[in-house]
Write an enzyme that holds these catalytic residues in place. Structure first.
Site, PDB file in Angstrom:
ATOM      1  NE  ARG A 148      -7.840   0.869   8.557  1.00 47.86           N
ATOM      2  CZ  ARG A 148      -7.110   1.910   8.948  1.00 47.86           C
ATOM      3  NH1 ARG A 148      -5.935   1.709   9.495  1.00 47.86           N
ATOM      4  NH2 ARG A 148      -7.541   3.133   8.782  1.00 47.86           N
ATOM      5  CG  HIS A 169     -11.190  -9.109   7.937  1.00 50.09           C
ATOM      6  ND1 HIS A 169     -12.318  -8.349   7.724  1.00 50.09           N
ATOM      7  CD2 HIS A 169     -11.017  -9.132   9.291  1.00 50.09           C
ATOM      8  CE1 HIS A 169     -12.782  -7.918   8.873  1.00 50.09           C
ATOM      9  NE2 HIS A 169     -12.033  -8.388   9.849  1.00 50.09           N
ATOM     10  N   PRO A 221       1.939  -1.431   5.565  1.00 52.73           N
ATOM     11  CG  PRO A 221       1.176  -3.424   4.622  1.00 52.73           C
ATOM     12  CD  PRO A 221       0.707  -2.095   5.136  1.00 52.73           C
ATOM     13  CD  GLU A 222       6.037   2.890   4.994  1.00 49.25           C
ATOM     14  OE1 GLU A 222       6.444   3.151   3.848  1.00 49.25           O
ATOM     15  OE2 GLU A 222       5.351   3.681   5.666  1.00 49.25           O
TER      16      GLU A 222
END
Ligand SMILES: [Zn+2]
Length: 271
Positions: free
Chosen positions: A110, A91, A2-3
């Site tokens: 992650r 998750h 994500p930017e």
């Protein structure tokens, strides 16, 4: 990953459901995030009133009457608003359950993302204290970039990707902004004239602003706050277009590696 535009899109998506609500309780299913969650994390957040949700660089700041939740999405994290009765899936590490019956759910396959509970001024937190200005806020302009560049021998692309110079200019946006400004990415930052730095600052603000308007660029594992995949992609001029014709002059786009990152540029439009 994500930017900044995706993080801002997330902020706009979750803020209306959070602001003005009380945190009823916090469910922690996995403590081992990038930094382990402390044992008392849930207890310290419970009962707090959420005042507002802000963003600083790629951090989301959930401000409450007793402290601030500092959230970072890392490589693969997402924050979604759901009915609290929706069963968690793999998750789904943390739920911030609200008095409205909904919850803010943090999912991160992650686990490079992070959650911190900060009391006192969040701007003084070590993760935020040394960050440069926001590219979409007053005070960021070409004169500022030009001044900062005096001391930098690095290439202009690495210069604008340095979070101590300006935050949130990731690899995609750096390549695209340099194309729009007509600047070769390998040019030494201190050799870029003041006039061209003004064009570059304008381009950085424009590419990020455009990306926010369309909800962030495409990311295969990015999920919007409403649960939809981020399929939107703004029209890219150079990024991942190696060998394809420049959209302006038809010259094939070139790819080089700079600082272990791929850089794309038009050898004719960018000097
Ligand atoms: Zn061109």
């Amino acid at each position: 990953m994500p930017e900044l535009p995706e993080v801002e899109t997330t902020r706009r998506g979750i803020a209306p459901a959070l602001e003005g609500r009380r945190i009823a309780r916090v469910i922690v299913r996995e403590r081992r995030l990038r930094w382990p969650l402390p044992r008392d994390f849930a207890r310290r957040l419970a009962g707090r009133h959420i005042l507002r949700v802000r963003r600083r660089a790629k951090y989301l700041l959930v401000e409450t009457d007793g402290g601030t939740l500092l959230a970072h999405l890392g490589m693969s994290g997402s924050l979604r608003i759901l009915d609290r009765r929706v069963a968690p899936v793999a998750h789904d590490h943390v739920d911030i359950v609200l008095d409205s019956g909904r919850c803010l759910r943090f999912n991160d396959p992650r686990r490079f993302g992070s959650l911190h509970w900060v009391t006192g001024d969040p701007a003084a937190h070590p993760l935020l204290a040394r960050l440069g200005p926001e590219p979409l806020a007053p005070g960021f302009d070409g004169d500022y970039l030009w001044q900062r560049a005096r001391r930098h021998r690095v290439a202009v692309k690495q210069f604008i990707m340095n979070a101590q110079v300006v935050v949130g200019v990731g690899n995609i946006y750096a390549s695209e902004a340099l194309f729009r400004a007509g600047i070769r990415p390998s040019t030494q930052a201190r050799r870029v004239s003041r006039v061209r730095m003004r064009a570059l600052a304008t381009a950085i603000t424009a590419v990020l602003g455009d990306a926010i308007r369309v909800g962030g660029t495409t990311l295969r594992d990015y999920v919007n706050p409403d649960g939809m995949p981020g399929y939107f992609r703004q029209k890219l001029y150079v990024y991942e277009r190696a060998g394809e014709p420049c959209r302006r002059c038809r010259t094939p786009i070139r790819q080089v590696v700079q600082g272990q990152r791929s850089t794309y540029y038009c050898p004719s439009c960018q000097r």
